[in-house]
Write an enzyme that holds these catalytic residues in place. Structure first.
Site, PDB file in Angstrom:
ATOM      1  N   CYS A   1      23.362 -22.456   6.530  1.00  0.00           N
ATOM      2  CA  CYS A   1      22.754 -22.069   7.633  1.00  0.00           C
ATOM      3  C   CYS A   1      23.305 -21.540   8.913  1.00  0.00           C
ATOM      4  CB  CYS A   1      21.643 -23.154   7.891  1.00  0.00           C
ATOM      5  SG  CYS A   1      21.725 -24.947   7.736  1.00  0.00           S
TER       6      CYS A   1
ATOM      7  N   ARG B   1      29.663 -30.661  -1.277  1.00  0.00           N
ATOM      8  CA  ARG B   1      29.052 -31.883  -0.527  1.00  0.00           C
ATOM      9  C   ARG B   1      29.565 -33.024  -1.118  1.00  0.00           C
ATOM     10  NH1 ARG B   1      22.674 -30.056  -0.184  1.00  0.00           N
ATOM     11  NH2 ARG B   1      22.724 -28.214   0.976  1.00  0.00           N
TER      12      ARG B   1
ATOM     13  N   GLN C   1      23.512 -22.692  -4.055  1.00  0.00           N
ATOM     14  CA  GLN C   1      22.071 -22.518  -3.815  1.00  0.00           C
ATOM     15  C   GLN C   1      21.715 -21.046  -3.808  1.00  0.00           C
ATOM     16  OE1 GLN C   1      22.566 -24.699  -0.002  1.00  0.00           O
ATOM     17  NE2 GLN C   1      21.010 -26.158  -0.839  1.00  0.00           N
TER      18      GLN C   1
ATOM     19  N   ASP D   1      19.942 -19.387  -1.361  1.00  0.00           N
ATOM     20  CA  ASP D   1      19.752 -19.816  -0.085  1.00  0.00           C
ATOM     21  C   ASP D   1      19.156 -18.714   0.970  1.00  0.00           C
ATOM     22  OD1 ASP D   1      19.284 -21.788   1.805  1.00  0.00           O
ATOM     23  OD2 ASP D   1      21.545 -22.051   2.169  1.00  0.00           O
TER      24      ASP D   1
ATOM     25  N   HIS E   1      17.647 -18.069   4.836  1.00  0.00           N
ATOM     26  CA  HIS E   1      17.172 -18.209   6.214  1.00  0.00           C
ATOM     27  C   HIS E   1      16.465 -17.255   6.952  1.00  0.00           C
ATOM     28  CE1 HIS E   1      20.319 -21.036   5.417  1.00  0.00           C
ATOM     29  NE2 HIS E   1      19.655 -21.935   6.092  1.00  0.00           N
TER      30      HIS E   1
ATOM     31  N   LYS F   1      10.239 -30.514   5.758  1.00  0.00           N
ATOM     32  CA  LYS F   1      10.253 -29.659   4.513  1.00  0.00           C
ATOM     33  C   LYS F   1       9.159 -29.885   3.529  1.00  0.00           C
ATOM     34  CE  LYS F   1      13.873 -32.747   2.535  1.00  0.00           C
ATOM     35  NZ  LYS F   1      15.166 -32.717   1.770  1.00  0.00           N
TER      36      LYS F   1
ATOM     37  N   HIS G   1      14.414 -22.588   6.786  1.00  0.00           N
ATOM     38  CA  HIS G   1      15.715 -22.587   5.597  1.00  0.00           C
ATOM     39  C   HIS G   1      15.086 -22.901   4.074  1.00  0.00           C
ATOM     40  CE1 HIS G   1      18.549 -24.751   8.643  1.00  0.00           C
ATOM     41  NE2 HIS G   1      17.360 -24.651   9.068  1.00  0.00           N
TER      42      HIS G   1
END
Length: 634
Positions: A309, A338, A356, A358, A360, A444, A490
């Site tokens: 992000c 992570r 991911q 991912d 935004h 979320k 997100h």
RNA sequence: GCCGCCGUAGCUCAGCGGGUAGAGCGCCGGCCUUGUAAGCCGGAGGUCGCGGGUUCGAAACCCGCCGGCGGCUCCA
């Protein structure tokens, strides 16, 4: 549906009411319509396990008065009996006695009775069951069902229906230790894992199911299909992708990339490292540090990114935005790292390095509802291309009792939580609310899939964030020429390639759909020594590959052995090339797809397809792939 | 990270009350005119996860580490 599973109890329907009644009391309900509850049903398992828990707890007390009961729970496969043994270790004799005693108790007609909370607390106090006392004390119910035996008492916190079994089978699995009430700082209880069945027949059918599970284990499939591996010198939770696995990954990426471009997303690419400054601004170093890899260089602290992000936000921030330009949607296959605690890692479904899908989305507050709606539609489209239809939604909210875990004002949080909930309701999507499950920057919607053991795994996630826009001070210019704060969504739809593929492999027992199969076609000449057949096979392979089809020629050894090998590798199309095919240029392909039998066990579905010439095969494959991916991949 | 179990050939596993390694599959070579789920014969392949200790001698026993599995916790 007819079931030959054991009956645990019955449901009596009177007018609008449903009542659970024990098998032994069936006669009293002469004229009422009774519906059996089977061991195979979720309710049946619950009732049975819960009753066995009572017998186990009473069994423990019969063997050792000095052990404290710590509760008894269950999963779909086993019962877990927690006991505090002071300094004793559990030996084989104790287990043997416990199982015998419990089996005996199960065959008796134990009675369940109702007690008031205060009376129960008094009883537990007298019996010195201090742990159960705590559990009951903290429970909101005013009445409890208990089962008594030999002056001891077992408390049922679930639905309690009297049962008895002459042929119950109990099996010791193993033991582990658990912290009291899951609190790491608390003392340890011994947890006995026990499997229980109402009859030998039930046990046998369970054994069959387990064979099925191991057949679907994605770690084993990963090896068999030569998809991925790990190596201690790389580190736990870090996946090495072998060619077959890399192909599947690339296909997933290609598919999603195309799909996203069609839905108004723009690609971005960001680095894997940043100085700590970026993640201090985002708040990650304060709220997420224990999961981050941090290191020093040139006197500066750096981090390996745990999320994408902040990078996307900086890209968004490169210019001034008009309200007319929003929403802006940035998309990236972002690989993040992570630190996950060692004991939590597993195969592809829990790793330390993950990619991911991912995105935004930067938008105005008034666009939230519509955008969430679009996301839910996109999610459905994507999942259906993967053939996945059974997923569930969870609304993850903040823990009202522990506000320090989150950044941002209570006001912003309320706004965000309400927006998500309304979007779900407006879309008619059933969901479950859970408190304390939110990300540190916002609430979320999480999308859960089941793995082969029925465990729910979080894959997709849609998170609403009013906080990072403040921290990074990102704005747009509104109609009134004033700068206003943007809102960020997100979101990751499949979540991570690793976890999603792991679940996909288990779902399909390794038999991926044609569009995702690392090898789509196996070409097998009948006679390995025939120069003619061999060269034709190779030419055919070349032509298929030139058309973007993943084909492999399997030439060496006996035909039957090669067919077996191709099946073992779960190659969806098997084409045998012999004299007849060379003459007529007509090919027959065996098409093998994922399927299940009436009991839900993996059973491939086979179909013969006939095509004219190599061209015909190419076209057939392209058409099928297009169909599976809603025309995204052709 | 915590608790329990486990780690022998590429894979699945046998050997383990201490005397220094085995099978099947796979791989390599040879033979067989081989049509939809295992043809036959031969061969190569192992610092027994890593490091230390006990012992005349360790794959086996002890300790530490690494990795895996199942729980707890956490999560995409």
């Amino acid at each position: 549906m007819v079931s030959n599973s054991d009956v645990i109890a019955y449901i009596a329907k009177k007018d609008e009411h449903e009542e659970l009644i024990p098998r032994t009391k069936v006669k009293e309900y002469g004229n009422t319509a009774l519906q059996p509850v089977f061991f195979d049903d979720e309710l049946g398992k619950r009732l049975f396990y819960s009753w066995v828990c009572r017998a186990l707890e009473l069994g423990v007390k019969r063997i050792s008065k000095s052990y404290l009961l710590g509760g008894c729970s269950w999963t779909l496969n086993e019962i877990r009996l927690d006991i505090y043994t002071f300094n004793d270790s559990i030996n084989d004799r104790f287990i043997k006695n416990l199982l015998e005693e419990t089996t005996r108790l199960l065959s008796q007609q134990l009675r369940a009775e109702k007690v008031e909370k205060n009376d129960l607390l008094q009883i537990l106090k007298e019996k010195s069951e201090v742990l159960i006392y705590e559990v009951v004390k903290d429970n909101d119910s005013r009445e409890f069902m208990i089962v008594k035996d030999d002056g001891n008492v077992s408390v049922c916190l679930d639905t309690c229906v009297e049962q008895s079994y002459d042929e119950a089978v109990l099996e010791y699995v193993n033991q582990s230790m658990v912290h009291w009430r899951g609190d790491e700082k608390s003392f340890l209880l011994t947890r006995l894992h026990i499997r229980a069945f109402p009859s030998k027949k039930a046990k046998d059918s369970q054994a069959e199911l387990e064979r099925e599970y191991s057949l679907r284990d994605h770690v084993i499939l990963g090896r068999e299909l030569d998809l991925f591996l790990t190596d201690p010198s790389v580190g736990a939770g870090l996946i090495l992708w072998a060619p077959n696995g890399a192909i599947v990954r690339k296909l997933m990426e290609e598919f999603e990339y195309k799909l996203h471009l069609r839905h108004g997303y723009q690609p971005v690419v960001t680095p894997h490292l940043a100085t700590s400054e970026l993640f201090e601004t985002s708040g990650h170093l304060s709220y997420y540090r224990e999961n981050m890899y941090v290191f020093d260089h040139d006197g500066k602290t750096h981090v390996v990114k745990p999320m994408n992000c902040p990078f996307h936000i900086l890209i968004f921030k490169r210019k001034k935005w008009s309200y007319k330009e929003l929403p802006v949607r940035y998309f990236e296959f972002g690989t993040v790292y992570r630190y996950e605690r060692a004991g939590t890692l597993h195969g592809l479904t829990r790793v330390r390095g993950l990619t991911q899908d991912d995105s935004h989305i930067f938008l105005r507050p008034d666009q939230i509802q519509e955008e969430i709606g679009r996301l839910l539609d996109l999610l459905r489209l994507m999942y259906s291309s993967y053939g996945i239809n059974n997923y569930s939604f969870k609304l993850s909210l903040r823990d009202p009792n522990n506000q320090s875990k989150y950044i941002g004002s209570a006001e912003l949080w309320e706004k965000a939580e309400k927006a998500l909930e309304e979007a779900l309701i407006n879309h008619g999507i059933p969901f479950k609310k859970e408190y304390g499950e939110a990300a540190f920057y916002g609430p979320k919607i999480d999308i859960y899939l089941k793995d082969s053991l029925g465990d729910r795994k979080c894959c997709g996630t849609i998170q609403l964030d009013f906080n990072l826009p403040e921290r990074f001070n990102i704005t747009y210019v509104d109609q009134d020429n004033k700068e206003k704060r943007v809102v960020i969504i997100h979101r990751a739809l499949i979540g991570s390639i690793e976890r999603f593929l792991g679940i996909l492999l288990e779902y399909y027992a390794g038999r991926l759909p044609l569009w995702l199969a690392p090898v789509q076609v196996a070409l097998l000449p009948v006679d390995e020594h025939s120069e003619e057949q061999r060269s034709y096979t190779l030419r055919m392979r070349e032509e298929l590959i030139n058309n973007g089809i993943r084909a492999e020629a399997m030439m060496e050894g006996r035909l039957q052995a090669r067919v077996r090998e191709a099946r073992k590798l779960r190659i969806p199309l098997i084409v045998v090339i012999g004299e007849k095919e060379l003459r007529t240029e007509e090919f027959e392909a065996q098409w093998i797809k994922y399927g299940v039998d009436e009991k839900g066990r993996y059973k491939p579905v086979e179909e013969k397809i006939t095509v004219r010439g190599i061209r015909g095969l190419v076209e057939w494959i392209k058409e099928e792939v297009g169909r599976e991916t809603h025309g995204i991949i052709k």
